[in-house]
Design a protein around this motif. Sequence first.
Motif, PDB file in Angstrom:
ATOM      1  N   VAL A 110       0.839  -1.205   0.000  1.00  0.00           N
ATOM      2  CA  VAL A 110       0.000   0.000   0.000  1.00  0.00           C
ATOM      3  C   VAL A 110       0.873   1.254   0.000  1.00  0.00           C
ATOM      4  O   VAL A 110       0.607   2.217  -0.738  1.00  0.00           O
ATOM      5  CB  VAL A 110      -0.942   0.003   1.224  1.00  0.00           C
ATOM      6  N   ALA A 136      -5.669   3.561  -1.571  1.00  0.00           N
ATOM      7  CA  ALA A 136      -4.456   3.646  -0.753  1.00  0.00           C
ATOM      8  C   ALA A 136      -4.390   4.975   0.000  1.00  0.00           C
ATOM      9  O   ALA A 136      -4.004   5.014   1.177  1.00  0.00           O
ATOM     10  CB  ALA A 136      -3.222   3.477  -1.633  1.00  0.00           C
ATOM     11  N   GLU A 195      -6.233  -3.201   3.436  1.00  0.00           N
ATOM     12  CA  GLU A 195      -4.949  -3.335   2.755  1.00  0.00           C
ATOM     13  C   GLU A 195      -4.870  -4.668   2.010  1.00  0.00           C
ATOM     14  O   GLU A 195      -4.466  -4.722   0.841  1.00  0.00           O
ATOM     15  CB  GLU A 195      -3.807  -3.224   3.766  1.00  0.00           C
TER      16      GLU A 195
END
Length: 495
Positions: A110, A136, A195
């Motif tokens: 990320v 992100a 994530e």
Amino acid sequence: MSSITLKRSYSRSSILSQVHNLGLNYITCLLSSVSEPQSHHFSPSIQKQPKYGNGYHFLRESGTGFSSLFMKTLKISYGSHWVTFPTNYYVRQFSSHVAFEPSTSYGLTVDGIIANNWTMLDESESDWKSHASAIAQSIHLIKKRLQWKKLIVRLEILSAQLNKPDLWDDPVRAGKICREHGSLMGKMKEVKGFEQELLEHIDMIKLAREENDADLESESLKALLRMRRSTKEKELEALLAGEHDSSSCFIEVQAGAGGTESMDWASMVMQMYKLWAQHRGYGVTVVDEMSGDIAGIKRATIKVDGEYAFGYAKAEVGVHRLVRISPFDSGKRRHTSFAAVAVIPILGDVSSRVQISESDLRIERFRAGGAGGQHVNTTESAVRITHIPTGVTATCQNERSQHQNKASAMAVLQSRVDQLEMARQAQMNAQHTQSLTEISWGNQIRTYVLHPYRMVKDLRTNYEVSDPDSVLEGDLDGFILSFLSASLDKDEDYL
């Protein structure tokens, strides 16, 4: 030795479920760094509990851990069985545990997506890099608003307390620690889940393109778009991550110096909050109101019932200033008026409340004033309660019976004493929060100008609108969200 290989298409939960069922007691990690592959053997290797985020803890007997490696293959052996993990994980040291940060099959994390600075296009554009970049950035912002570094430290402290053998000697304290630990773990798991999901979708898009599978690519793009929207919503929720933000609250308004003009302005401010609360679907109850001599109010208190009422309303604490042509001035001159706003959380957790003894209370009864029916203004139904040790008082005269007024006044008094104790503790810990330390006449937060031009401006954030009427009719969310964002997003030191 037989081998079990889990395919890339398997979900991560399916992988972990199969690993869990094997009852692991030995592990072989085939790791590769930038230079060359390496093999590491650990024993004992994996524990079913505890979990960190969505992953298992992999432990080395030395407890030192390792970092900056990408796992190309992870084989776990149990007896004659091998399980091969196809997914890659970035390894980072977390206290005595080695926690696995997710990455794609080619090592993209990320943080790596953010560093690539991919262009963020509109949601309508079918560009996976745009969606991934937006997601992100949202994860990054959520972590900042959750104060990620402090959250991890706090979890470590709570975990240590939970492991103490005498924890349940004090069940009330133990329950409070367990609830806080569960809440923080829930927030951490949710972010880690975002994530992992993001990187899995990116891997699926790469796989779909390698295999010319248009349907799989389209499905993954749609999943990224849904995720982009959901993480955007979580950004807002992360603004309200304070200890008492989910509570209901009392909103108090008091007129400043300036006589009738300021009393009228205080009445306008209180009406503004009533309309704002109603727009948000909150319940509104008038607890206390002292009318002005000619117009408006000297002071008033309302109870706002609803989830996150305090989290939003705390942004309104301070002094509100009005500039207008006074309707009470025959000379039609411009006047400046002030009204002070205080917001007090209503604590739902009984263990968090200050215990108030009946012997510390002075209760006075008097005849209610203002407009009322035949019964209200002819009996001593109004109640004023004073907490003698602190000098805090609360009054209620809006209910028909003395018992109802006493109950309402006691609820307000309890919240004020609780707030006083929270402020004292915050001062001791040097944790100064906007909602507790800026309730004073010297802290002007917003100016409402009705003449010679029309504007409402927040002096803390410089957020302004040119339509004062909409603001006075309860359209406050722009000001509130602007303040909450500014107060939380300014700190870069969170990881």
